[in-house]
Enzyme design. Structure first.
Site: not given
Length: 349
Positions: A171, A316
């Site tokens: 994300e 991430e």
């Protein structure tokens, strides 16, 4: 509605066969620790006593948060869009790991407050230009929440149709640790303060300010959040990318696709998905323990133990990508080691 479709059951026969094989390998029982149980879990997921992890798929969901306006992050909101470009260019940590693992990689614009040109590796599946500011109103409408969940569903289906053996989600969204803390507080019905950390690098004063803002958010929505179901909570205080994560995790479990869960933000999405369909957790492997204080609390709530502890707090999907080789190694050890009989080694004193 697709959210209510059944979760694929694990294959108990394959699990038993894999356990039997583990018991016969040329090593003391339990000497490979968590790798043994990992191989057995993967066998149950794949329906074979010799599982194989050959291809990882990585989807990074990106979106902005209206709550960023309240100063809950050390970085300005435009960093979300800048980091999306960095993902596409291959300069982010997760893209380095994706290349190393030869993983299939995509970044999905669920709700970034910017527009992007068509570029390889970018999927534009935009619900809106960032969520609303949860200090004044619900972050998402119910319709937007459903749309964001469906973005994750489509990503999981792309991975499944491509023949991936594992789904990794990451994300990107400035202020999303704030949203994840709010989600966790509501889902676990606990105080907000112990769930708030530095996020992108706040100092102690910044953390205190963040706590005060999040307390205000909970006060504003107290009547709406009382006895609310998980989708109402998600719409009220979540984010587009967090909803996409939850949708992806649910769809992977419906399809029978193993998932490596990353850090605190992805775990907050897992809590939402778990509340919708508790059996889905069978398909999730938790990759690492973040230094964000909420992460250990959330993992304890779910009753799960992560594979790694490396003091990460990047997001991430980076922690999950770091754990990916462990899945491959667990399978290789399980499949390629000789049994006592094959090696003509005595299995007893």
């Amino acid at each position: 509605m697709w959210l209510n479709e059944p979760i694929k059951p694990l294959d108990e026969s394959a699990q038993a066969q894999a356990q039997s094989r583990q018991d016969q390998l040329t090593k003391p029982p339990g000497s490979l620790g968590a790798l043994e149980g990992l191989a057995i879990r993967l066998a149950a997921m794949q329906g074979t006593h010799k599982p194989s992890m050959h291809q990882a798929w990585i989807s990074v969901f990106a979106a902005d948060h209206g709550l960023a306006e309240a100063g809950v992050s050390a970085f300005p909101q435009q960093v979300t869009a800048q980091m999306v470009q960095n993902f596409i260019a291959g300069g982010a940590a997760i893209t380095v790991l994706a290349r190393q693992h030869q993983a299939q990689f995509e970044v999905v614009d669920v709700g970034v407050k910017a527009d992007f040109t068509d570029q390889p590796g970018l999927v534009v599946d935009k619900v809106g230009y960032g969520t609303a500011n949860a200090l004044t109103q619900a972050a998402m409408t119910q319709a937007e929440c459903q749309q964001a969940l469906a973005v994750g569903k489509r990503a999981a289906e792309r991975a499944y149709q491509a023949g991936a053996s594992c789904f990794i989600a990451g994300e990107m969204g400035i202020a999303n640790t704030a949203s994840s803390s709010l989600l966790l507080a509501c889902m676990m019905q606990t105080e907000i303060a112990p769930l708030v950390g530095a996020g992108t690098g706040l100092d102690s004063a910044g953390v205190e300010h963040k706590i005060e803002i999040l307390k205000q958010v909970l006060d504003v929505h107290a009547s709406s959040l009382k006895q609310a179901d998980p989708l109402d909570i998600l719409a009220c205080v979540g984010g587009f990318e967090i909803a996409a994560l939850a949708g992806a995790y649910l769809r992977c479990a419906q399809l029978g696709l193993p998932v490596l869960v990353d850090g605190v933000i992805t775990t907050s999405a897992a809590l939402v998905a778990n509340a919708i369909a508790p059996q889905a957790k069978d398909w999730w492997i938790f990759s690492h323990l973040s230094v964000e204080p909420a992460h250990q609390i959330a993992l304890n709530f779910l009753g799960v133990k992560p594979l790694l502890q490396l003091d990460l707090r990047l997001g991430e999907g980076s922690g999950a990508a770091l754990a990916w080789p462990l899945l491959q190694q667990a399978c290789d050890l399980h499949n390629q080691m000789a049994t006592f009989a094959e090696a003509s080694v005595s299995s007893s004193a």
